[in-house]
Design an enzyme around this catalytic site. Structure first.
Site, PDB file in Angstrom:
ATOM      1  N   CYS A 158       3.091  -5.708   4.157  1.00  0.00           N
ATOM      2  CA  CYS A 158       2.886  -6.363   2.858  1.00  0.00           C
ATOM      3  C   CYS A 158       4.024  -6.085   1.890  1.00  0.00           C
ATOM      4  O   CYS A 158       4.316  -6.912   1.022  1.00  0.00           O
ATOM      5  CB  CYS A 158       1.549  -5.930   2.249  1.00  0.00           C
ATOM      6  SG  CYS A 158       1.357  -4.141   2.088  1.00  0.00           S
ATOM      7  N   HIS A 251       2.362  -6.278  -5.286  1.00  0.00           N
ATOM      8  CA  HIS A 251       3.524  -5.427  -5.028  1.00  0.00           C
ATOM      9  C   HIS A 251       4.741  -6.019  -5.736  1.00  0.00           C
ATOM     10  O   HIS A 251       5.075  -7.192  -5.550  1.00  0.00           O
ATOM     11  CB  HIS A 251       3.826  -5.367  -3.526  1.00  0.00           C
ATOM     12  CG  HIS A 251       2.851  -4.548  -2.727  1.00  0.00           C
ATOM     13  ND1 HIS A 251       1.833  -3.810  -3.294  1.00  0.00           N
ATOM     14  CD2 HIS A 251       2.755  -4.348  -1.378  1.00  0.00           C
ATOM     15  CE1 HIS A 251       1.148  -3.191  -2.325  1.00  0.00           C
ATOM     16  NE2 HIS A 251       1.683  -3.505  -1.165  1.00  0.00           N
TER      17      HIS A 251
END
Length: 358
Positions: A158, A251
């Site tokens: 990710c 993120h």
């Protein structure tokens, strides 16, 4: 379009829960089985995740009374019910490799969110807009496994879903060096704030294994098929630092990049604006219409404001400017459990179905 019966393996974990939400009303995929560890097997899904439901919307009622199956013991039963499975289990790496290969050998395609098979040479690691051609290695993998239908395809970590999509359209300018610092949400560790009190008022400067993944996985994504395996590219050189920050989802990446042939700022912005891939061309159900969104404001993108852009499937970019050490620097953001995990896997499955690999 054909309807596909699917199972979620690892359905009780955070990514498994996200899979369930994404598939609740999916136009192609219908969840017919939920599976997890022996400790959850035999319980209704409601009871299996009691006190552990980590999503910010309620559990879909359609799953609440489904009885959770044992991912290992009930494999043959699951295989008889489905066209393919999504896999997001929390087990040791070798156990995951063995489990996924068992499903594949049972003629069940496995769309995996796990890291275990990311560097198996004939397993494609696909970001659908970037390296869809790597699906061609599936023929070699099936030959090794002795299967007609079964195979394993994985999505990447990710953390690199935020910055690799922004770098990809720039490869034509000869990206030579990349330095990236990622500021990663706690959901990437499968946590919520009430289950990770140590993150409050804090930044943790280490996430086990994350920097190695961030530096190495792009080299496979940008690699090429040679014979029966995917060969890693040797450029660009990437160095990464990965930090855990007190953010629920999203993120962020601070990216520094140098080129063999330095483009203008206008050329970079144009490359981002015009970039699209097979998901956009095929108008796949989960595909963002605009993959890369550039923000002109100096204080964007922000996780809280922008992580859900295009249902969390777009990548947000901002603050492009020249740098005195590298050529340019910019900031990126992606939703780590949507684009970065379950959503990216669902999009990959849509692509593989549309291209008749499933």
């Amino acid at each position: 379009m054909k309807r596909y019966n699917v199972a979620v393996i690892g359905a009780t974990g955070m990514v498994g829960q996200r899979f369930c939400l994404l598939l609740e009303n999916h136009p192609w995929f219908r969840v017919v089985a939920l599976a997890a560890s022996p400790s959850s097997a035999g319980k209704t899904y409601r009871d299996a995740v009691a006190g552990r439901w980590a999503m910010n919307v309620p559990m879909p009622e359609k799953y609440a009374d489904m009885v959770v199956l044992d991912a290992e013991a009930d494999m043959e039963k699951i295989a008889s019910m489905v066209d393919f499975v999504f896999c997001a289990v929390n087990m040791k790496k070798e156990e995951i490799k063995a489990l996924e290969e068992r499903y594949a050998r049972a003629e069940v395609p496995v769309i995996s969110n796990n890291s275990a098979h990311r560097f198996t040479p004939d397993v494609p690691m696909i970001i659908p807009e970037i390296n869809p051609q790597h699906a061609e290695i599936i023929a070699a993998q099936r030959k090794r496994l002795g299967t007609e239908r079964g195979f394993i395809a994985v999505k990447s970590n990710c953390s690199l879903q935020s910055y690799v999509p922004a770098l990809h359209p720039l490869l034509s300018f000869g990206v030579s060096k990349v330095a990236v610092a990622t500021y990663q949400a706690i959901s990437g560790a499968g946590k919520t704030f009430d289950r990770m009190p140590e993150i409050l008022d804090n930044v943790i400067p280490y996430i086990g294994g994350e920097e190695e993944k961030s530096e190495r996985e792009p080299l496979k994504i940008w690699g090429h098929i040679e014979g029966d395996e995917i060969k890693l590219t040797d450029t660009p050189k990437i160095t990464a630092q990965c930090l855990r920050v007190p953010v629920s989802d999203g993120h962020t990446a601070a990216v520094f990049v140098s080129f063999d042939k330095k483009p203008t700022k206008e050329q970079i912005l144009e490359a981002w604006k015009n970039f699209a891939g097979i998901p956009q061309q095929l108008q796949l159900p989960s595909a963002p219409k605009q993959f890369l969104h550039y923000f002109e404001e100096n204080d964007r993108p922000q996780a809280k404001l922008d992580r859900n852009t295009e249902n969390g499937m777009a990548v947000c970019v901002g603050r492009l400017r020249e740098d005195i050490v590298f050529d340019y620097k910019f900031v990126c953001l992606s939703h780590n459990t949507l684009r970065g995990a379950a959503g990216g896997a669902v999009l990959m499955a849509e692509m593989l179905c549309a291209q008749n690999y499933i």
